[in-house]
Design a protein around this motif. Structure first.
Motif, short mmCIF file in Angstrom:
data_model
loop_
_atom_site.label_atom_id
_atom_site.label_comp_id
_atom_site.label_asym_id
_atom_site.label_seq_id
_atom_site.Cartn_x
_atom_site.Cartn_y
_atom_site.Cartn_z
N ALA B 186 1.10 2.13 5.59
CA ALA B 186 2.07 2.60 4.60
C ALA B 186 3.48 2.24 5.02
O ALA B 186 4.33 1.92 4.18
CB ALA B 186 1.93 4.11 4.41
N GLY B 199 0.68 -1.82 3.03
CA GLY B 199 -0.04 -0.89 2.15
C GLY B 199 0.82 -0.40 1.00
O GLY B 199 0.31 -0.10 -0.09
N SER B 200 2.12 -0.33 1.23
CA SER B 200 3.03 0.13 0.17
C SER B 200 3.31 -0.97 -0.85
O SER B 200 3.53 -0.68 -2.03
CB SER B 200 4.35 0.62 0.78
OG SER B 200 4.10 1.78 1.53
N ILE B 201 3.32 -2.21 -0.41
CA ILE B 201 3.45 -3.32 -1.36
C ILE B 201 2.17 -3.37 -2.22
O ILE B 201 2.22 -3.45 -3.45
CB ILE B 201 3.66 -4.68 -0.63
CG1 ILE B 201 4.83 -4.61 0.36
CG2 ILE B 201 3.84 -5.80 -1.65
CD1 ILE B 201 6.19 -4.37 -0.24
N ALA B 203 0.20 -1.04 -2.92
CA ALA B 203 0.05 0.14 -3.78
C ALA B 203 0.50 -0.14 -5.22
O ALA B 203 -0.06 0.41 -6.17
CB ALA B 203 0.85 1.32 -3.20
#
Lengths: 296, 296
Positions: B186, B199-201, B203
């Motif tokens: 994240a 993980g945030s991209i 998401a």
């Protein structure tokens, strides 16, 4: 579960309209499709105005301010006024000022477009971030700014890593920094394809932050309805939400405790709510909002 | 739950090392912290090499290829070889070629950085997207490309709306288009703050697509271990994962069915796994990987 009432003829239309003083209307799929007005819409709205009904156009589009959005009505020759438009960018500004009583000395970091910046400015709320259009991430761009008291995320066609990193940094390091999302739409129809919506931009920040937003403004969520109810002093018994989407428009009305009317000119088909196990059922439905023009 | 065994002295170190033929090593927090080598690390690695141990450096960093990542070892004067490095960008390329047997006539759309592009090229897999560095979204940029057979998303400091929209478009419209994510981190530590991770991209794409990826490569997930096991013909009984993070490194070893050693030079403290209800517990732990240098 109660079946929805179908409005079929002039007598149905008349008694439906007589039941309400205020109509909240979704736009795309109800009034127009893309750049085409749905037949009868202008006359239907005129009839409602003639009968003294209050009309509010409720949109999740956060890229535009109310003033920008009004231009679409003008272009399509549909009568409307800026004060009748309630978009998620305006709702965010209204919510911060009137519900959260956002302090004057703080400011907002925007991951989003001009609609949010314009509406915040009109409410006298300072903002930044809107012009962070750097293509390349430089670590020096991330500097602390204790004045940032909230982050608002909406649809952002200029999104970049620096904006996401700044939003995360403020939310992690500024105490009590509020995280608002204009609307949770995962996608939206763009020309002939499906493009990422505000909810997909916000998903990056949510994942990095490891928690949900403090508020999601747009339909079907409660904050936007709370703002409308507060500003226009709605009488729930005499208010109806009209829309083409069950998950956003009809659910919005249900969450807000008002009546709901689904039209079949957009996303939803009769089979979606007429079945026994349908999760979201409107109170009323009709083929097209334009059919009210038969009363004209 | 079995308590982890603490390695305290030369005799413990010796019998631990004798138990294994292969060590998988996390890097940041085990070998170095930022730009500082942890004392004794070079000597510990030298001792293992002298004893004929196979060493593999396993990193979730997808921004770099193995060749790029090797430069970090050189800079810090730590002996290592390109073939000993197993990053999530290489793992993605290896997985596509050797596990999924990705067809030659298809290509990959990359939301990510040069590490992914370089590793795909080395495996003879065609790619695109890496140079989509437009700051402004233009609807005409989204054109169909039936040759795109997979989308890989990793950390991307050049991420923009066009890349996200293209990734979504290919995944929605190209039949059987595979969706891989290099790693689900994240965030990651960047200088003195926390920045959004791969993980945030990813998401954003996950939210827009409405489904999980077909594979997440990096630690603690199984695909990277499957690739390592296939390439190096691991004997699980004689392999140990050494790392500083319980959720990534130790869980990676547990998921892969190999032994695990936690070191306390990074994120994790003894109290995190020594308590009775600790969710993730290593088989062994020690203060610092550098302590093996006492055997030297």
């Amino acid at each position: 579960m109660t079946k929805p009432i179908k409005l079929c003829n002039i007598s149905d239309y008349q008694s439906f309209i007589d039941k309400f003083d205020t109509f909240l209307l979704d736009c795309d799929g109800v009034l127009w499709k893309g750049n085409d007005v749905i037949p009868g819409v202008q006359e239907s709205l005129s009839y409602m105005r003639k009968k003294g009904k209050k009309l509010l156009f409720v949109t999740n589009n956060s890229a535009k301010s109310r003033a920008n959005y009004l231009e679409k009505f003008k272009k399509l020759n549909i009568e409307a006024y800026e004060d009748e438009i309630f978009g998620s960018s305006y709702a965010s500004a209204y919510y911060l000022k009137n519900v959260l009583k956002f302090p004057k000395e703080k400011k907002i970091y925007i991951v989003g477009e001009s609609g949010i910046a314009d509406e915040l400015a009109l409410e006298g709320i300072r903002h930044c971030g809107f012009s962070d259009n750097m293509q390349t991430f430089k670590s020096d761009d991330i500097v602390s700014d204790p004045e940032v008291g909230a982050v608002i995320c909406g649809i952002d066609h200029y999104v970049n890593y620096t904006k996401l990193a700044k939003a995360l940094h403020y939310l992690k390091t500024n105490s009590d920094c509020i995280f608002l999302v204009t609307n949770d739409d995962a996608t939206y129809p763009f020309k002939d394809y499906i493009a990422p919506g505000a909810g997909s931009i916000a998903a990056s920040i949510i994942k990095a932050l490891g928690r949900e937003p403090d508020g999601i403004m747009g339909k079907p969520n409660k904050p936007m309805m709370d703002c409308i109810a507060q500003k226009f002093k709605l009488n729930n018994e005499r208010t109806c939400m009209i829309g083409d989407r069950l998950e956003t428009d009809v659910q919005f009305g249900i969450n807000g405790g008002i009546s709901t009317l689904a039209v079949l000119t957009g996303i939803t088909a009769e089979k979606d709510f007429i079945v026994n196990d349908a999760p979201i059922v409107p109170d009323y439905y009709m083929s097209s909002f334009g059919d009210f023009s038969k009363l004209f």
